[in-house]
Design a protein around this motif. Structure first.
Motif, PDB file in Angstrom:
ATOM      1  N   GLY A 138       0.774  -1.233   0.000  1.00  0.00           N
ATOM      2  CA  GLY A 138       0.000   0.000   0.000  1.00  0.00           C
ATOM      3  C   GLY A 138       0.803   1.280   0.000  1.00  0.00           C
ATOM      4  N   ILE A 139       2.113   1.194   0.173  1.00  0.00           N
ATOM      5  CA  ILE A 139       2.919   2.407   0.317  1.00  0.00           C
ATOM      6  C   ILE A 139       3.000   3.204  -0.979  1.00  0.00           C
ATOM      7  CG2 ILE A 139       5.186   1.385  -0.208  1.00  0.00           C
ATOM      8  CD1 ILE A 139       6.293   3.064   2.139  1.00  0.00           C
ATOM      9  N   GLN A 140       3.040   2.488  -2.105  1.00  0.00           N
ATOM     10  CA  GLN A 140       3.146   3.173  -3.393  1.00  0.00           C
ATOM     11  C   GLN A 140       1.853   3.873  -3.785  1.00  0.00           C
ATOM     12  OE1 GLN A 140       5.848   3.594  -5.058  1.00  0.00           O
ATOM     13  NE2 GLN A 140       7.272   2.076  -4.239  1.00  0.00           N
ATOM     14  N   ASP A 141       0.725   3.365  -3.315  1.00  0.00           N
ATOM     15  CA  ASP A 141      -0.572   3.915  -3.705  1.00  0.00           C
ATOM     16  C   ASP A 141      -1.098   4.978  -2.749  1.00  0.00           C
ATOM     17  OD1 ASP A 141      -0.639   2.126  -5.868  1.00  0.00           O
ATOM     18  OD2 ASP A 141      -1.475   0.543  -4.599  1.00  0.00           O
ATOM     19  N   SER A 142      -0.516   5.074  -1.570  1.00  0.00           N
ATOM     20  CA  SER A 142      -1.038   6.001  -0.569  1.00  0.00           C
ATOM     21  C   SER A 142      -0.805   7.462  -0.968  1.00  0.00           C
ATOM     22  CB  SER A 142      -0.383   5.743   0.790  1.00  0.00           C
ATOM     23  OG  SER A 142      -0.848   6.679   1.742  1.00  0.00           O
ATOM     24  N   LYS A 143      -1.790   8.290  -0.697  1.00  0.00           N
ATOM     25  CA  LYS A 143      -1.706   9.722  -0.965  1.00  0.00           C
ATOM     26  C   LYS A 143      -1.127  10.490   0.233  1.00  0.00           C
ATOM     27  CE  LYS A 143      -5.797   9.598  -3.958  1.00  0.00           C
ATOM     28  NZ  LYS A 143      -7.182  10.122  -4.150  1.00  0.00           N
ATOM     29  N   PHE A 144      -0.810   9.757   1.284  1.00  0.00           N
ATOM     30  CA  PHE A 144      -0.374  10.413   2.521  1.00  0.00           C
ATOM     31  C   PHE A 144       1.056  10.052   2.898  1.00  0.00           C
ATOM     32  CE2 PHE A 144      -4.954   9.824   2.577  1.00  0.00           C
ATOM     33  CZ  PHE A 144      -5.409  11.116   2.821  1.00  0.00           C
ATOM     34  N   VAL A 145       1.799   9.472   1.949  1.00  0.00           N
ATOM     35  CA  VAL A 145       3.186   9.071   2.195  1.00  0.00           C
ATOM     36  C   VAL A 145       4.136  10.111   1.612  1.00  0.00           C
ATOM     37  CG1 VAL A 145       4.962   7.352   1.688  1.00  0.00           C
ATOM     38  CG2 VAL A 145       2.661   6.620   2.306  1.00  0.00           C
ATOM     39  N   TYR A 146       5.136  10.487   2.394  1.00  0.00           N
ATOM     40  CA  TYR A 146       6.084  11.517   1.978  1.00  0.00           C
ATOM     41  C   TYR A 146       7.518  11.056   2.227  1.00  0.00           C
ATOM     42  CZ  TYR A 146       1.816  14.290   2.298  1.00  0.00           C
ATOM     43  OH  TYR A 146       0.538  14.747   2.146  1.00  0.00           O
ATOM     44  N   THR A 147       8.423  11.637   1.465  1.00  0.00           N
ATOM     45  CA  THR A 147       9.853  11.455   1.726  1.00  0.00           C
ATOM     46  C   THR A 147      10.339  12.672   2.509  1.00  0.00           C
ATOM     47  OG1 THR A 147      10.556  12.595  -0.288  1.00  0.00           O
ATOM     48  CG2 THR A 147      10.109  10.224  -0.460  1.00  0.00           C
ATOM     49  N   SER A 148      11.614  12.649   2.885  1.00  0.00           N
ATOM     50  CA  SER A 148      12.173  13.791   3.610  1.00  0.00           C
ATOM     51  C   SER A 148      12.177  15.046   2.741  1.00  0.00           C
ATOM     52  CB  SER A 148      13.601  13.474   4.069  1.00  0.00           C
ATOM     53  OG  SER A 148      14.425  13.150   2.968  1.00  0.00           O
ATOM     54  N   THR A 149      12.084  14.872   1.427  1.00  0.00           N
ATOM     55  CA  THR A 149      12.002  16.015   0.523  1.00  0.00           C
ATOM     56  C   THR A 149      10.585  16.561   0.434  1.00  0.00           C
ATOM     57  OG1 THR A 149      13.826  15.172  -0.826  1.00  0.00           O
ATOM     58  CG2 THR A 149      12.385  16.804  -1.848  1.00  0.00           C
ATOM     59  N   SER A 150       9.642  15.696   0.134  1.00  0.00           N
ATOM     60  CA  SER A 150       8.282  16.161  -0.131  1.00  0.00           C
ATOM     61  C   SER A 150       7.540  16.628   1.109  1.00  0.00           C
ATOM     62  CB  SER A 150       7.482  15.053  -0.844  1.00  0.00           C
ATOM     63  OG  SER A 150       7.398  13.882  -0.041  1.00  0.00           O
ATOM     64  N   ILE A 151       7.875  16.089   2.277  1.00  0.00           N
ATOM     65  CA  ILE A 151       7.125  16.489   3.479  1.00  0.00           C
ATOM     66  C   ILE A 151       7.377  17.955   3.814  1.00  0.00           C
ATOM     67  CG2 ILE A 151       8.871  15.866   5.203  1.00  0.00           C
ATOM     68  CD1 ILE A 151       6.494  14.763   6.894  1.00  0.00           C
ATOM     69  N   MET A 152       8.538  18.475   3.444  1.00  0.00           N
ATOM     70  CA  MET A 152       8.842  19.868   3.764  1.00  0.00           C
ATOM     71  C   MET A 152       8.079  20.859   2.891  1.00  0.00           C
ATOM     72  SD  MET A 152      12.883  19.947   4.765  1.00  0.00           S
ATOM     73  CE  MET A 152      13.477  19.149   3.281  1.00  0.00           C
ATOM     74  N   ASP A 153       7.384  20.332   1.874  1.00  0.00           N
ATOM     75  CA  ASP A 153       6.567  21.190   1.023  1.00  0.00           C
ATOM     76  C   ASP A 153       5.113  21.236   1.475  1.00  0.00           C
ATOM     77  OD1 ASP A 153       8.697  21.881  -0.629  1.00  0.00           O
ATOM     78  OD2 ASP A 153       8.406  20.139  -1.913  1.00  0.00           O
ATOM     79  N   LEU A 154       4.770  20.463   2.510  1.00  0.00           N
ATOM     80  CA  LEU A 154       3.397  20.492   3.024  1.00  0.00           C
ATOM     81  C   LEU A 154       3.064  21.887   3.554  1.00  0.00           C
ATOM     82  CD1 LEU A 154       2.974  17.134   5.014  1.00  0.00           C
ATOM     83  CD2 LEU A 154       1.818  17.812   2.914  1.00  0.00           C
TER      84      LEU A 154
END
Length: 445
Positions: A138-154
């Motif tokens: 389910g990790i690839q399909d989840s809309k709520f999973v972030y990397t250390s890069t993408s989470i900082m754009d929230l």
């Protein structure tokens, strides 16, 4: 076909510094970067600078949305400055696109359907590393999973954040988002918390996290996740018992790997290690003598200051006496920017015991330091390991305010072969955190 004296693949710390060095020596240099958002490399754009910007602002009590805005402005400014520094040099051409080897002297660059072929006598690979995404249902399909890069754009602070991985990157983000107000849960698969550190250090960090309402679950094996209307439900097991955790954001912090995908290294004859890093010798030459690798892509310590030293090694190999190599890196300090920061240099107490060394250990609570009381940051302690036979400093761990600065003093003392008495008797300014080294090493008898 474009002919250059040097091709540098990747706009990271080592590569950009080398580009300027070569250009100042009148070399014609091509710097290839696949993303316009990565001018300057990992540290400036997606790692050291943005995370420390958020960490500092969280510590100062800034609003999350404002902190992200300030971080974005800072990164944009630094990125442009880095681009201009190279692009305005008449001997450097910055080329955007995906690079791949055609041979040991030829590199193909593709961008928006256009293809260029570049040639050079010497080539330098500086493509960095990328996040490892674990195989979890389910990790690839989840809309709520972030990397250390993408989470900082929230643009909105997660109410509940789960971090998969209890390594240093995960801990930094746990500390940052907890201070902003997120409810943070760290899921660590190991039975030991920060296993590279001594147990008294790890226990102190864990206690501090607990005080800040950061929950750390050890032996947590993540099984899968399933999105629901307003978040995702993570399933994990601890000692065989299945548990579930509903969050509105998941940060994957399970490590990084050398970024070699698409480079077609085989065409150049460049070999990789069994861990997927580019194989290099102590002078950072690859298995092809006129091709070097700098930075995270070659494996090992992933710090921007290591990439800068990689540049120094390559410079010395090209123009010097070949005396500076990776063999000189016995003493490398590091800091984890949690609150307070955790910094270390040299070996730990446990490692010294395992090596059969006769040691003396000194510890000093941060609360005993006038500066710590002055700034009201008394959490943590300082610890030093000294060889009982030689009086040489073997290592130090500082879990206290401003430790990221103080650790460099200890590092230089070790690197220059000083006895512990050098720091015990050194004259420091007052009131500072560094003067605590007087008291710490005074405990060694």
């Amino acid at each position: 076909m474009n002919k250059f004296d040097a091709i540098i693949i990747g706009f990271g710390k080592g590569g950009k510094t080398l580009a300027t060095e070569l250009a100042n020596r009148k070399w014609k240099v091509a710097v290839i970067e696949r993303s316009k958002k990565m001018y300057g490399g990992t540290c400036i754009n997606i790692a050291c600078i943005p995370t420390k910007s958020l960490a500092y602002q969280a510590h100062q009590g800034e609003d999350y949305i404002e902190a992200v805005h300030n971080k974005d402005q800072l990164i944009s400014s630094l990125r442009q400055k880095n681009y201009d520094n190279l692009n305005q040099n008449e001997n450097i051409e910055v080329i955007n696109g995906e690079a791949s080897f055609l041979s040991d002297h030829e590199v193909q660059v593709k961008d928006a359907g256009e293809t260029k072929i570049l040639t050079a006598d010497k080539i330098f690979i500086n493509t960095g590393a990328e996040t490892v995404i674990p195989t979890i249902d389910g990790i690839q399909d989840s809309k709520f999973v972030y990397t250390s890069t993408s989470i900082m754009d929230l643009k909105e602070l997660p109410t509940k954040l789960a971090i998969i991985g209890g390594g240093y990157i995960g801990l930094e983000f746990a500390s940052i988002y907890s201070q902003f107000g997120s409810q943070v849960t760290v899921l660590e698969g190991s039975s030991k918390f920060i296993p590279k550190e001594d147990r008294d250090v790890a226990d102190a960090v864990l206690q501090t996290f607990t005080k800040k309402n950061i929950e750390v679950k050890l032996n947590a094996k993540v099984i899968g996740m399933k999105d629901v209307k307003d978040g995702t439900v993570i399933s994990f097991s601890i000692d065989g018992a299945i548990q579930e955790l509903k969050v509105d954001a998941v940060l994957v912090a399970t490590g990084r790997k050398p970024n070699i995908e698409g480079l077609n290294l085989e065409a150049a004859g460049v070999e990789v290690t069994d861990r997927g890093a580019i194989k290099v010798d102590p002078s950072l030459k690859t298995t092809v003598p006129h091709i070097w690798a700098l930075g995270d892509v070659k494996g090992g310590l992933q710090f921007t200051y290591i990439s800068l030293d990689d540049y120094r090694i390559v410079r010395n190999d090209l123009f010097g006496d070949h005396s500076h190599t990776t063999n000189d890196r016995d003493v490398v300090p590091y800091s984890v920017f949690i609150d307070p920061p955790l910094s270390r240099v040299g070996i730990s107490e446990e490692a010294a015991v395992e090596q059969g060394l006769e040691i003396k250990v000194a510890k000093l609570p941060a609360a005993a330091i006038p500066r710590a009381r002055l700034i009201n940051e008394t959490e943590g302690f300082l610890k030093a390991i000294v060889d009982a036979k030689t009086n040489k400093i073997l290592g130090a761990t500082l879990f206290c305010a401003e430790s990221s600065e103080v650790i460099n003093i200890v590092s230089m003392a070790i690197q220059t072969g000083q006895d512990f008495t050098f720091l015990r008797d050194h004259i420091f300014t007052h009131p500072t955190m560094s003067e605590a080294l007087n008291d710490l090493f005074s405990q060694i008898k």
